[in-house]
Design a protein around this motif. Structure first.
Motif, PDB file in Angstrom:
ATOM      1  N   CYS A   1       0.830  -1.210   0.000  1.00 52.46           N
ATOM      2  CA  CYS A   1       0.000   0.000   0.000  1.00 52.46           C
ATOM      3  C   CYS A   1       0.861   1.256   0.000  1.00 52.46           C
ATOM      4  CB  CYS A   1      -0.960  -0.022   1.185  1.00 52.46           C
ATOM      5  SG  CYS A   1      -2.268  -1.256   1.029  1.00 52.46           S
ATOM      6  N   LEU A   2       1.974   1.237   0.720  1.00 49.93           N
ATOM      7  CA  LEU A   2       2.872   2.392   0.728  1.00 49.93           C
ATOM      8  C   LEU A   2       3.464   2.620  -0.659  1.00 49.93           C
ATOM      9  CD1 LEU A   2       4.333   4.654   2.260  1.00 49.93           C
ATOM     10  CD2 LEU A   2       6.108   2.966   2.843  1.00 49.93           C
ATOM     11  N   ALA A   3       3.878   1.559  -1.333  1.00 56.46           N
ATOM     12  CA  ALA A   3       4.418   1.691  -2.690  1.00 56.46           C
ATOM     13  C   ALA A   3       3.360   2.289  -3.614  1.00 56.46           C
ATOM     14  CB  ALA A   3       4.886   0.330  -3.218  1.00 56.46           C
ATOM     15  N   GLN A   4       2.134   1.808  -3.522  1.00 50.77           N
ATOM     16  CA  GLN A   4       1.055   2.326  -4.356  1.00 50.77           C
ATOM     17  C   GLN A   4       0.764   3.784  -4.033  1.00 50.77           C
ATOM     18  OE1 GLN A   4      -0.530   0.556  -6.939  1.00 50.77           O
ATOM     19  NE2 GLN A   4      -1.108   2.642  -7.380  1.00 50.77           N
ATOM     20  N   LEU A   5       0.773   4.135  -2.752  1.00 49.94           N
ATOM     21  CA  LEU A   5       0.543   5.516  -2.338  1.00 49.94           C
ATOM     22  C   LEU A   5       1.621   6.430  -2.930  1.00 49.94           C
ATOM     23  CD1 LEU A   5      -0.918   7.662  -0.569  1.00 49.94           C
ATOM     24  CD2 LEU A   5       0.592   6.958   1.292  1.00 49.94           C
ATOM     25  N   CYS A   6       2.879   6.050  -2.781  1.00 49.57           N
ATOM     26  CA  CYS A   6       3.980   6.870  -3.307  1.00 49.57           C
ATOM     27  C   CYS A   6       3.885   7.004  -4.826  1.00 49.57           C
ATOM     28  CB  CYS A   6       5.330   6.278  -2.903  1.00 49.57           C
ATOM     29  SG  CYS A   6       5.685   6.419  -1.140  1.00 49.57           S
ATOM     30  N   ALA A   7       3.593   5.915  -5.503  1.00 44.68           N
ATOM     31  CA  ALA A   7       3.467   5.963  -6.963  1.00 44.68           C
ATOM     32  C   ALA A   7       2.292   6.849  -7.375  1.00 44.68           C
ATOM     33  CB  ALA A   7       3.297   4.555  -7.519  1.00 44.68           C
ATOM     34  N   SER A   8       1.186   6.758  -6.656  1.00 46.67           N
ATOM     35  CA  SER A   8       0.001   7.557  -6.993  1.00 46.67           C
ATOM     36  C   SER A   8       0.226   9.044  -6.733  1.00 46.67           C
ATOM     37  CB  SER A   8      -1.207   7.079  -6.186  1.00 46.67           C
ATOM     38  OG  SER A   8      -1.556   5.771  -6.532  1.00 46.67           O
ATOM     39  N   VAL A   9       0.873   9.364  -5.629  1.00 46.59           N
ATOM     40  CA  VAL A   9       1.081  10.765  -5.265  1.00 46.59           C
ATOM     41  C   VAL A   9       2.098  11.436  -6.185  1.00 46.59           C
ATOM     42  CG1 VAL A   9       2.033  12.293  -3.470  1.00 46.59           C
ATOM     43  CG2 VAL A   9       0.373  10.523  -2.867  1.00 46.59           C
ATOM     44  N   TYR A  10       3.202  10.751  -6.467  1.00 46.35           N
ATOM     45  CA  TYR A  10       4.289  11.372  -7.209  1.00 46.35           C
ATOM     46  C   TYR A  10       4.239  11.131  -8.714  1.00 46.35           C
ATOM     47  CZ  TYR A  10       6.337  12.367  -2.688  1.00 46.35           C
ATOM     48  OH  TYR A  10       6.554  12.839  -1.422  1.00 46.35           O
TER      49      TYR A  10
END
Length: 186
Positions: A15-24
């Motif tokens: 979920c953290l990887a997906q969050l970072c990819a989605s935000v940036y």
């Protein structure tokens, strides 16, 4: 929408990887990887950050938010948030604003309006033309009472990646694995 804290390491990393990819996004260079690696190795290890999701009745993730404690341990700042369904991020923040001592920092009136609609009602002027919003549960009564949010030393992480290619490759692989293992349900 139900709010769940993601504690299991594999789900949290995905979920953290997906969050970072989605935000940036894909044009952000190393920033998503640096935030991912630093959050995992520093903030999660020291229990300074929490990753929460807004899920539907079947447990499907609709929105994600990363909350980071302030240096006094009294408040939590939403540092990153994303949604997978229109309006889910605002619903997640609304739920969190009711339950947690939240702090947000925004750069413009449009962002401020979104957070105001999500239940962040108290606003103060911050540095560099930023506005700081607090939920009703946040203990500060003015901007002078706010402790700084714990921050990652991104330059230090980048230096480590530069001088330790194995650490860089390991973090990159963990990030890619996380993206590929994003859970359908939590």
């Amino acid at each position: 929408m139900k709010v769940v804290q993601i504690k299991e390491a594999g789900q949290r990393d995905a979920c953290l990887a997906q969050l970072c990819a989605s935000v940036y996004g894909q044009q952000a260079g190393l920033t998503p990887l640096v935030v991912f690696a630093g959050t995992r190795k520093v903030l999660f290890t020291q229990e300074i950050a929490r990753l929460v999701a807004g899920v539907d009745g079947a447990g499907k993730p609709l929105a994600l938010a990363l909350l980071v404690l302030d240096e006094a341990g009294e408040g939590m700042t939403i540092t990153h948030a994303c949604e997978f369904e229109q309006g889910a991020k605002q619903r997640l923040i609304s739920e969190l604003a009711l339950k947690a001592p939240l702090r947000v920092e925004v750069n413009n009136a449009e962002q401020e309006a979104v957070y105001q609609a999500s239940g962040i009602k108290r606003w103060f002027d911050g540095v560099d033309s930023k506005r700081i919003g607090l939920s009703g549960r946040h203990p500060a009564s003015n901007a002078g009472e706010l402790a700084a949010t714990v921050a990652l030393d991104e330059a230090l992480i980048l230096r480590r990646f530069k001088h330790d290619p194995k650490a860089f490759e390991s973090a990159k692989q963990d990030f890619l694995n996380g993206l590929n293992q994003f859970p359908a349900t939590l």
